[in-house]
Design a protein around this motif. Structure first.
Motif, PDB file in Angstrom:
ATOM      1  N   MET A  77      -5.201  -6.720  -2.590  1.00  0.00           N
ATOM      2  CA  MET A  77      -4.030  -5.967  -3.056  1.00  0.00           C
ATOM      3  C   MET A  77      -3.843  -4.693  -2.229  1.00  0.00           C
ATOM      4  O   MET A  77      -2.734  -4.212  -2.079  1.00  0.00           O
ATOM      5  N   ASN A  78      -4.930  -4.117  -1.721  1.00  0.00           N
ATOM      6  CA  ASN A  78      -4.846  -2.883  -0.941  1.00  0.00           C
ATOM      7  C   ASN A  78      -4.556  -3.128   0.529  1.00  0.00           C
ATOM      8  O   ASN A  78      -4.282  -2.184   1.256  1.00  0.00           O
ATOM      9  N   GLU A  79      -4.642  -4.368   0.975  1.00  0.00           N
ATOM     10  CA  GLU A  79      -4.361  -4.677   2.372  1.00  0.00           C
ATOM     11  C   GLU A  79      -2.859  -4.590   2.631  1.00  0.00           C
ATOM     12  O   GLU A  79      -2.057  -5.104   1.870  1.00  0.00           O
ATOM     13  N   VAL A  80      -2.536  -3.924   3.701  1.00  0.00           N
ATOM     14  CA  VAL A  80      -1.144  -3.823   4.116  1.00  0.00           C
ATOM     15  C   VAL A  80      -1.110  -4.274   5.569  1.00  0.00           C
ATOM     16  O   VAL A  80      -1.894  -3.809   6.391  1.00  0.00           O
ATOM     17  N   LEU A 103       0.653   5.180   4.369  1.00  0.00           N
ATOM     18  CA  LEU A 103       0.428   4.773   2.979  1.00  0.00           C
ATOM     19  C   LEU A 103       0.325   5.977   2.043  1.00  0.00           C
ATOM     20  O   LEU A 103       0.802   5.928   0.907  1.00  0.00           O
ATOM     21  N   GLN A 104      -0.272   7.054   2.530  1.00  0.00           N
ATOM     22  CA  GLN A 104      -0.439   8.224   1.683  1.00  0.00           C
ATOM     23  C   GLN A 104       0.889   8.908   1.369  1.00  0.00           C
ATOM     24  O   GLN A 104       0.996   9.630   0.375  1.00  0.00           O
ATOM     25  N   TRP A 156       5.172  -3.189  -1.755  1.00  0.00           N
ATOM     26  CA  TRP A 156       5.162  -3.128  -3.213  1.00  0.00           C
ATOM     27  C   TRP A 156       3.847  -3.574  -3.830  1.00  0.00           C
ATOM     28  O   TRP A 156       3.443  -3.042  -4.864  1.00  0.00           O
ATOM     29  N   ARG A 157       3.169  -4.522  -3.230  1.00  0.00           N
ATOM     30  CA  ARG A 157       1.869  -4.954  -3.759  1.00  0.00           C
ATOM     31  C   ARG A 157       0.883  -3.782  -3.719  1.00  0.00           C
ATOM     32  O   ARG A 157       0.143  -3.544  -4.659  1.00  0.00           O
ATOM     33  N   TYR A 158       0.889  -3.036  -2.628  1.00  0.00           N
ATOM     34  CA  TYR A 158       0.036  -1.859  -2.491  1.00  0.00           C
ATOM     35  C   TYR A 158       0.417  -0.802  -3.528  1.00  0.00           C
ATOM     36  O   TYR A 158      -0.444  -0.189  -4.163  1.00  0.00           O
ATOM     37  N   ALA A 199      -0.793  -1.888  -6.955  1.00  0.00           N
ATOM     38  CA  ALA A 199      -2.254  -1.800  -7.070  1.00  0.00           C
ATOM     39  C   ALA A 199      -2.741  -0.361  -7.151  1.00  0.00           C
ATOM     40  O   ALA A 199      -3.697  -0.067  -7.869  1.00  0.00           O
ATOM     41  N   ASN A 200      -2.083   0.557  -6.438  1.00  0.00           N
ATOM     42  CA  ASN A 200      -2.591   1.921  -6.345  1.00  0.00           C
ATOM     43  C   ASN A 200      -1.906   2.941  -7.249  1.00  0.00           C
ATOM     44  O   ASN A 200      -2.465   4.009  -7.490  1.00  0.00           O
ATOM     45  N   TYR A 201      -0.714   2.621  -7.739  1.00  0.00           N
ATOM     46  CA  TYR A 201      -0.003   3.593  -8.560  1.00  0.00           C
ATOM     47  C   TYR A 201       0.309   3.094  -9.963  1.00  0.00           C
ATOM     48  O   TYR A 201       0.678   3.892 -10.823  1.00  0.00           O
ATOM     49  N   VAL A 202       0.184   1.807 -10.190  1.00  0.00           N
ATOM     50  CA  VAL A 202       0.469   1.259 -11.517  1.00  0.00           C
ATOM     51  C   VAL A 202      -0.810   0.727 -12.157  1.00  0.00           C
ATOM     52  O   VAL A 202      -1.176   1.126 -13.261  1.00  0.00           O
ATOM     53  N   LYS A 203      -1.479  -0.140 -11.452  1.00  0.00           N
ATOM     54  CA  LYS A 203      -2.639  -0.825 -12.010  1.00  0.00           C
ATOM     55  C   LYS A 203      -3.914   0.019 -11.970  1.00  0.00           C
ATOM     56  O   LYS A 203      -4.730  -0.047 -12.877  1.00  0.00           O
ATOM     57  N   LYS A 204      -4.083   0.805 -10.935  1.00  0.00           N
ATOM     58  CA  LYS A 204      -5.295   1.602 -10.742  1.00  0.00           C
ATOM     59  C   LYS A 204      -5.385   2.704 -11.804  1.00  0.00           C
ATOM     60  O   LYS A 204      -4.386   3.338 -12.133  1.00  0.00           O
ATOM     61  N   ARG A 205      -6.600   2.913 -12.291  1.00  0.00           N
ATOM     62  CA  ARG A 205      -6.814   3.983 -13.268  1.00  0.00           C
ATOM     63  C   ARG A 205      -6.576   5.338 -12.614  1.00  0.00           C
ATOM     64  O   ARG A 205      -6.901   5.547 -11.456  1.00  0.00           O
TER      65      ARG A 205
END
Length: 146
Positions: free
Chosen positions: A10-13, A77-78, A130-132, A135-141
């Protein structure tokens, strides 16, 4: 597939998507450098009369936005949250201001110009990975508060 491999995937772009993001940042930076930085220079050095309040705010916000987007070139990405901010505010403005005026047949020249400028935001969703983001802004704690 175990959870860590799934999270890594999911983090691979892709390199293509990274280049697309960098191209988008460069496009916006160059566009704002051409359109807004002359206003900033005039505002600081050559201003004979003060700008209207909101006109000055817009000029300064867009100039600062372009400076921050320069960081998107080495760190694509940042800097995605800046693109999300751009996408959200322009979408809100188009839906809540421009669309009602357009449907009522009350668009003046300034509103048409702003709507046209805001429509450039249509390219942003195609560049965002969008997958990134998910994974990093919605799903990640989030970070702990204490």
């Amino acid at each position: 597939m175990n959870e860590s491999k799934k999270a890594a995937k999911m983090n691979e772009v892709s390199l293509f998507r990274l280049y697309l993001l960098m191209a988008l940042y460069l496009f916006i930076v160059v566009g704002l450098a051409i359109v807004r930085w002359p206003d900033v220079i005039q505002l600081v050095f050559y201003q004979e009369k003060p700008y209207e309040l909101m006109e000055g705010v817009v000029i300064c916000m867009l100039a600062s936005f372009s400076v921050l987007l320069i960081l998107g070139l080495p760190y694509p990405l940042q800097m995605i949250p800046l693109l999300l901010w751009e996408l959200v505010w322009k979408s809100i403005w188009l839906i809540s201001v421009a669309l009602p005026l357009w449907t009522a047949g009350q668009m003046d020249e300034a509103t048409w110009a702003m709507a046209y400028a805001c429509l450039f935001v249509l390219i942003v969703p195609f560049c965002i990975p969008w997958r990134y983001v998910f994974a990093n802004y919605v799903k990640k704690r989030g970070d702990r508060w204490r």
